[in-house]
Design a protein around this motif. Sequence first.
Motif, PDB file in Angstrom:
ATOM      1  N   ASP A 169      19.361  -5.997   8.384  1.00 39.60           N
ATOM      2  CA  ASP A 169      18.653  -6.407   9.239  1.00 39.60           C
ATOM      3  C   ASP A 169      18.482  -5.177  10.342  1.00 39.60           C
ATOM      4  O   ASP A 169      17.382  -4.893  10.585  1.00 39.60           O
ATOM      5  CB  ASP A 169      18.938  -7.576  10.141  1.00 39.60           C
ATOM      6  N   TYR A 170      19.632  -4.538  10.757  1.00 41.56           N
ATOM      7  CA  TYR A 170      19.196  -3.378  11.573  1.00 41.56           C
ATOM      8  C   TYR A 170      18.625  -2.316  10.844  1.00 41.56           C
ATOM      9  O   TYR A 170      18.033  -1.624  11.615  1.00 41.56           O
ATOM     10  CB  TYR A 170      20.953  -2.830  12.097  1.00 41.56           C
ATOM     11  N   LEU A 171      18.999  -2.019   9.652  1.00 34.69           N
ATOM     12  CA  LEU A 171      18.272  -0.784   8.838  1.00 34.69           C
ATOM     13  C   LEU A 171      16.844  -1.365   8.952  1.00 34.69           C
ATOM     14  O   LEU A 171      16.040  -0.269   9.032  1.00 34.69           O
ATOM     15  CB  LEU A 171      18.978  -0.620   7.793  1.00 34.69           C
ATOM     16  N   ARG A 172      16.379  -2.073   8.677  1.00 28.90           N
ATOM     17  CA  ARG A 172      14.863  -2.640   8.615  1.00 28.90           C
ATOM     18  C   ARG A 172      14.382  -2.500   9.878  1.00 28.90           C
ATOM     19  O   ARG A 172      13.445  -1.691  10.224  1.00 28.90           O
ATOM     20  CB  ARG A 172      14.773  -3.997   8.060  1.00 28.90           C
ATOM     21  N   ALA A 173      15.011  -3.101  11.118  1.00 29.21           N
ATOM     22  CA  ALA A 173      14.515  -2.831  12.672  1.00 29.21           C
ATOM     23  C   ALA A 173      14.482  -1.429  12.903  1.00 29.21           C
ATOM     24  O   ALA A 173      13.712  -1.095  13.582  1.00 29.21           O
ATOM     25  CB  ALA A 173      15.382  -3.878  13.388  1.00 29.21           C
ATOM     26  N   LEU A 174      15.327  -0.419  12.439  1.00 29.29           N
ATOM     27  CA  LEU A 174      15.431   0.506  12.685  1.00 29.29           C
ATOM     28  C   LEU A 174      14.144   1.473  12.455  1.00 29.29           C
ATOM     29  O   LEU A 174      13.545   2.083  13.499  1.00 29.29           O
ATOM     30  CB  LEU A 174      16.597   1.585  12.378  1.00 29.29           C
TER      31      LEU A 174
END
Length: 340
Positions: A169-174
């Motif tokens: 989720d963090y990688l997508r949001a970045l």
Amino acid sequence: MSAKNRTFAADLAGAIEAPADPPARPSRLGMGVLAGRSTRLAELATGSLVNRATELVDPARCRMWHGHNRDYAGLSEERCRDLIDSLKAQGKQEVPALVRRIRDDPDFDFEVISGARRHWSVSWLRSHNYPDFRFLVEIRELTDEEAFRLSDIENRAREDISDFERARDYLRALDAYYGGKQQDMAERINVSTSWLSRYLDLARLPAEVTGAFASPHDLGIKHVTQIKPLLKPEDRRDRVFAEGRRIAEARKRGDDVARAPADVVRMLAAAAEAPKKTGSPKKTGKADTTVRTEGGAEVLRLDGHGRTGVTLTLLPKAGATRADAERALGEILDRFWPTS
């Protein structure tokens, strides 16, 4: 007694003998309702109280938000058993899921920002003899970036969401919300850049590595700090990839037993090291050779041999399969106990 004093005494006696009716007082219930309503309105006006809209809805009318950090497809009765049992015991859902209203899809009224396990569990109960269960939701007006941060805050302390789900989720949001700027994202979600980096490293692990684990959800932050150094230089990475593929293929064939994540990490680490050239066995009786798989995993060690026998040590925890061990033992037998 003077006339003035007599008049005062008469007035006083009259007041005692015939008291005036007291003014009507509201009932205690009325006072409580009015006071409570007045206080609540005052709190709303000053901003000290936020009025949230909650509803009980049909979970079938709710879809998952595309940015939801939970692997909804990975949910199961087993993973949600504790929540299912709690809902059944309470007879209702106590904590509302966070949703926002949608108007561009005739099949759905809401999308779930946070609360996938609650949605899945209520849906499961409705299809398993509890058709009257309703999905409790709290309706918010949120942008995508606000929805991401709200979901992250709610789920960050939960143990039932895996590090891998959060990392992905963090990688997508970045890229989606912060233009690929890690520092900006860390400041926005109030974490250190080093903390965020570890999660991003986990999300970026290649499929050759994650496929070695029974489930990517078994991977934690502590594992990525052990695996990342194995992927450089290129020759070490290639051996790790080969071992990861071998483990995954063996599991698919059913040739391999279920392994704990720590065991898989050890196997990958062993494969990362270049196989040592052992040469011909020595005749000293001391340890002189280790048999490895093509991927570099140790199978057995030849500790010594002499006129009376051969001493071997099997290495079942080093990453090789039973089939590897059987082949290695066959080679040792052919070498020291040839057929006539």
